[in-house]
Scaffold this active site. Structure first.
Site, PDB file in Angstrom:
ATOM      1  N   ASP A 167       6.752 -11.028  -0.387  1.00 22.88           N
ATOM      2  CA  ASP A 167       6.527  -9.680  -0.895  1.00 22.88           C
ATOM      3  C   ASP A 167       7.507  -8.706  -0.251  1.00 22.88           C
ATOM      4  O   ASP A 167       7.638  -8.641   0.976  1.00 22.88           O
ATOM      5  CB  ASP A 167       5.086  -9.273  -0.582  1.00 22.88           C
ATOM      6  CG  ASP A 167       4.667  -8.015  -1.310  1.00 22.88           C
ATOM      7  OD1 ASP A 167       4.611  -8.037  -2.546  1.00 22.88           O
ATOM      8  OD2 ASP A 167       4.392  -7.008  -0.627  1.00 22.88           O
TER       9      ASP A 167
ATOM     10  N   GLU B  79      10.615 -11.350  -3.807  1.00 25.07           N
ATOM     11  CA  GLU B  79      10.141 -10.337  -4.741  1.00 25.07           C
ATOM     12  C   GLU B  79      10.893  -9.045  -4.403  1.00 25.07           C
ATOM     13  O   GLU B  79      10.379  -8.147  -3.749  1.00 25.07           O
ATOM     14  CB  GLU B  79       8.622 -10.140  -4.604  1.00 25.07           C
ATOM     15  CG  GLU B  79       8.028  -9.219  -5.668  1.00 25.07           C
ATOM     16  CD  GLU B  79       7.471  -7.913  -5.092  1.00 25.07           C
ATOM     17  OE1 GLU B  79       6.915  -7.127  -5.875  1.00 25.07           O
ATOM     18  OE2 GLU B  79       7.605  -7.668  -3.881  1.00 25.07           O
TER      19      GLU B  79
END
Length: 675
Positions: A397, A426
Site C-alpha cells: 500500500d 500500489e
C-alpha cells in the site's frame, strides 16, 4: 571459429564496429531488465560500420551459470536506420545476461557484390572465385554440422566449375540450402561484443496472473435485521468463497489487511468521522490492543485459520496475496514502544496521514529517517513471518510514501532467502517514482489504466507499458479497486464493465478485479470516484449464486476471458503488443503474437469499441507483417480465417476489414488467427 576484432592498446569506447543504445538495459545495466520464464523478450541495438560491406548483428543469451543458451540473428528495422531487433527467450528463473555482437558478414558482403557486379559484367570470374574460396573455408569449420559443411563444399565446387554457365554458378551460391546453412551459423569475421547486460528472470506469478480482491470479513458476514448488528465473516467463512473465485479462472486471491484495527478516530460508513460501536473501521488503520502487523484480527480468527485458508487456496490453484500497509493506527503498539518511527509535530502530536483535502486521522504514516535500521529490521521480520505462513505475494500500500532505498533493501533482503516472493506496488503517483520503484525491485505495479478510456489515451498507455517501460515495470491492470470507481464505470453500464475487462485481460499478462465488479456495482458516493457504502468502512453482503442464476452477473464473461488467457500463450507476454489502425476514433485495435518453443504460432487480434453508449463502425487496417502469417494460412486473395473467441463466429480477414460493434450486444472481438 570467427576471428575476433584486433586488440588495440588503450581504452576505447568503440570496438571494431560501434554498438550503442542496447535494449533492454536499465540505467546502463545498474538494474536488471525483467522477464519471466518462457517470456519472449525484445532485444535490440544500434550497430553500424564504415563503408558499404555488410554487417551482421546477433544477440546472445547466457544462463545464470554463464553458459550460452540462445543465439539469435537480429534483423534490421528499416534501411539506413542501423537499428536491429530480435527476440530472446529465457527458460528458467535466475540472473541471466545477454550481449550484442556485431560482425563482418562475409557471405552478405560477397553475395551483394557478386550479384551487382555479375549483372553489370564486371569482375565476373573474380566474384565467382571469391565465392568458391568463401565456401571452401566455411566447409572446414568444425563448429558446423556435417550436412552444412557438405552444402558449402558443393557450392564451392559449383562456383569454381568453369564448364557451367555464369548464371548456374552464381545460383549455386545463393541456393535455399546455402542460405539456410548461413542462417544457422553465419560466416563471420571481426566480431565485436558489447558488455554483458543483466536480465532477471523471475517466476510465473511475478509477471503473469489474474487477481481477485475480496474482504474476508464480508464473506460470511451476517446482519441481525432486528437490531442492525453485524457478525463479521471469518477466514473460515471466507474460504468458502474460494471455489467461486477459482472457477472464474483467477490465479491470485488478494486480501486487504487482516490485522487488528484501531479504535481511536475510527472512520464510520462512507469515510465519516464518527463511527458507531458496531462499525468495523478501515482495515488499513492497523493496530490495536490485540497487536499490530504481526497479528490477525480476532474477528477473523487465528493463525491456524489463516494457514487453513492458504491451504484451501493452494488446493484450488490460487495463491494468497496479503496487503503490506506500512502505517499504523493511533492504537498500534509501535506508537508507544517506538514513537521515533513516526513524525512528531511541534505541538507534540503525531502527524496523521493527509492528502488534502482528505484527512486520515485514523492512520499515522511511518518516518524512516529517525531510526532507519530499527524500523527496517522490524518490517523485514513481519514480512518473513507471513512468508512462513505461506504468503509469497505482497500487495504494498502506497509504497511511494516511503524512501525508495528502503524498498531496494527490503526486496533485496527477501529475495536472497525467498527469491519466489513477489511485491506489487500500489503506486498512483508521478512517473519518476513509479519507474524508480520498478527499478528498485517491485515485480508489479498498479497503473493509471483505470483513467485511460479514449482510444488516444489507451494507445498511448499501451505503447508505454509494452515498449517504453517494459524492461523494468510490469503493469497489473486492475479494472477497479475499493478506492476507484471511475465515471466511466459509474455511467457506462454493463458495456463499460465488459469493455474494461477485455482491455485489461487481453493487453497485459497481469490484470485484476475487486469483488463486486462481476455484479456491475457502479453507484458512487456523491462527488467522489469511489463506491457508496464503501466496503472499506463496513460489511457488505453479496449473493453471488443468486445474481448469476438471475443473469445479473458478469462472472461467466470474466471466466471466458480467463479461459482465453490460459489457452493462448501470446497473451501471457507483455512486449508483443502491436497497435493497428481504425477509421473510428472509439475503436481500439491491437494484436499479440508469440512463436512457441515447439515452433507453433499463436496470434490474436483484439478489436474493442470503447464507447459504452453506442454502436461503432470502422474499417480496421492491419499491419500484416506483425501477424507473422505463413503462406499456407492465406488464401489466393491473401486473406486468412479468424475465429471470434467470444461469439464463436468465424470470418475471412485481410489487410482491410469492416467492423461493427454494438456496445449493448458485444463490444469486442477477440480473434484467433487460424493456421
Amino acid at each position: 571459429m570467427p576471428a575476433l576484432e584486433p586488440h588495440i592498446p588503450g581504452k576505447l569506447r568503440f570496438g571494431r564496429f560501434p554498438i550503442t543504445d542496447v535494449f533492454p538495459v536499465v540505467e546502463g545495466g545498474a538494474f536488471p531488465a525483467k522477464a519471466v520464464a518462457g517470456e519472449s523478450i525484445e532485444v535490440g541495438a544500434t550497430a553500424f560500420r564504415e563503408g558499404h560491406d555488410a554487417l551482421g548483428v546477433s544477440a546472445v543469451l547466457y544462463s545464470p551459470r554463464g553458459k550460452e543458451k540462445q543465439r539469435v540473428r537480429l534483423r534490421e528495422l528499416g534501411k539506413g536506420l542501423d537499428r536491429w531487433h530480435g527476440i530472446l527467450t529465457p527458460t528458467k528463473e535466475g540472473e541471466w545476461t545477454f550481449t550484442i555482437e556485431a560482425w563482418h558478414d562475409r557471405y552478405g558482403t560477397w553475395h551483394h557484390n557478386a550479384a551487382v557486379k555479375i549483372a553489370a559484367g564486371m569482375d565476373v570470374e573474380l566474384m565467382l572465385a571469391e565465392g568458391a574460396a568463401l565456401f571452401a573455408a566455411a566447409a572446414e569449420d568444425e563448429d558446423r554440422s556435417e550436412a552444412d559443411r557438405g552444402t558449402f563444399r558443393s557450392a564451392s565446387y559449383a562456383l569454381a566449375d568453369a564448364s557451367r554457365s555464369v548464371e548456374d554458378r552464381l545460383a549455386a551460391g545463393e541456393a535455399p540450402e546455402v542460405r539456410a546453412a548461413v542462417e544457422r551459423l553465419p560466416i563471420r569475421e571481426l566480431v565485436t561484443e558489447s558488455e554483458h547486460f543483466p536480465l532477471l528472470v523471475e517466476r510465473e506469478r511475478a509477471g503473469r496472473g489474474a487477481w481477485y480482491e475480496f474482504f474476508p470479513r464480508s464473506e460470511g458476514a451476517v446482519r441481525d435485521h432486528a437490531t442492525g448488528a453485524w457478525t463479521s465473516g471469518t477466514l473460515r467463512t471466507a474460504a468458502e468463497r474460494l471455489p467461486g473465485v477459482a472457477a472464474m479462472g483467477f490465479d491470485v486471491i488478494y486480501l486487504p489487511p487482516i490485522h487488528p484495527i484501531g479504535r481511536a478516530f475510527r472512520k464510520g460508513p462512507n469515510n465519516s468521522l464518527t463511527a458507531d460501536p458496531g462499525d468495523p473501521g478501515s482495515p488499513w488503520a492497523i493496530g490495536a490492543a490485540e497487536g499490530g502487523h504481526d497479528m490477525i484480527h480476532p474477528d477473523l480468527g487465528t493463525f491456524e485459520d489463516f494457514d487453513a485458508f492458504v491451504a484451501r487456496a493452494e488446493e484450488l490453484g490460487l495463491e494468497v496475496a496479503l496487503d503490506l500497509a506500512l502505517q499504523a493506527s493511533p492504537d498500534h503498539p509501535w506508537v508507544t514502544s517506538h514513537p521515533e518511527w513516526f513524525t512528531t509535530r511541534v505541538d507534540g502530536s503525531i502527524a496523521y496521514a493527509e492528502n488534502p483535502p482528505k484527512k486520515y486521522q485514523d492512520i499515522y504514516p511511518l518516518n524512516f529517517d529517525n531510526d532507519p535500521e530499527g524500523l527496517s529490521k522490524e518490517i523485514l521480520r513481519i514480512v518473513n513471518l507471513w512468508i512462513d505462513h505461506g504468503v509469497k505475494i505482497f500487495r504494498v500500500d502506497n509504497p511511494h510514501t516511503k524512501p525508495v532505498w528502503f524498498w531496494e533493501w527490503l526486496i533485496g533482503k527477501v529475495a536472497k532467502k525467498n527469491p519466489d516472493v513477489v511485491f506489487l506496488a500500489e503506486a498512483f503517483t508521478r512517473p519518476a517514482m513509479m519507474k524508480a520503484l520498478g527499478r528498485a525491485g517491485f515485480q508489479q505495479s498498479y497503473t493509471y489504466f483505470t483513467w485511460r478510456n479514449t482510444r488516444v489515451e489507451l494507445e498511448e498507455f499501451f505503447t508505454m507499458i509494452s515498449k517504453d517501460w517494459a524492461p523494468f515495470y510490469r503493469p497489473n491492470l486492475f479494472v477497479n479497486t475499493p478506492d476507484i470507481l471511475t465515471e466511466y464505470l459509474q455511467f457506462g453500464g454493463w458495456p463499460a464493465f465488459k469493455i474494461r475487462a477485455v482491455l485489461a485481460s487481453m493487453a497485459s499478462p497481469l490484470w485484476g478485479v475487486y469483488a463486486g465488479y462481476e455484479l456491475v456495482e457502479h453507484v458512487a458516493r456523491p462527488g467522489a470516484e469511489e463506491y457508496i457504502d464503501n466496503e472499506k468502512y463496513e460489511y457488505k453482503q453479496r449473493d453471488w449464486a443468486a445474481a448469476e442464476a438471475a443473469g445479473r452477473s458478469l462472472a461467466p464473461y470474466l471466466t471466458r476471458l480467463n479461459e482465453i488467457r490460459r489457452a493462448h500463450p501470446a497473451l501471457m507476454d507483455l512486449q508483443n503488443l502491436t497497435l493497428h489502425s481504425s477509421t473510428d476514433d472509439a475503436t481500439v485495435v491491437f494484436s499479440k503474437h508469440k512463436e512457441n518453443a515447439d515452433g507453433t504460432k499463436d496470434t490474436l487480434i483484439v478489436v474493442v469499441n470503447v464507447d459504452p453508449h453506442s454502436s461503432r463502425e470502422s474499417t480496421v487496417t492491419l499491419d500484416l507483417p506483425a501477424l507473422h502469417l505463413d503462406r499456407e494460412a492465406l488464401d489466393l486473395e491473401g486473406r486468412f480465417r479468424v475465429d471470434d473467441l467470444l461469439s464463436g463466429q468465424s470470418w475471412m480477414w485481410g489487410e482491410h476489414n469492416y467492423v461493427r460493434l454494438d456496445a449493448h450486444a458485444e463490444p469486442a472481438h477477440i480473434l484467433h488467427v487460424r493456421r
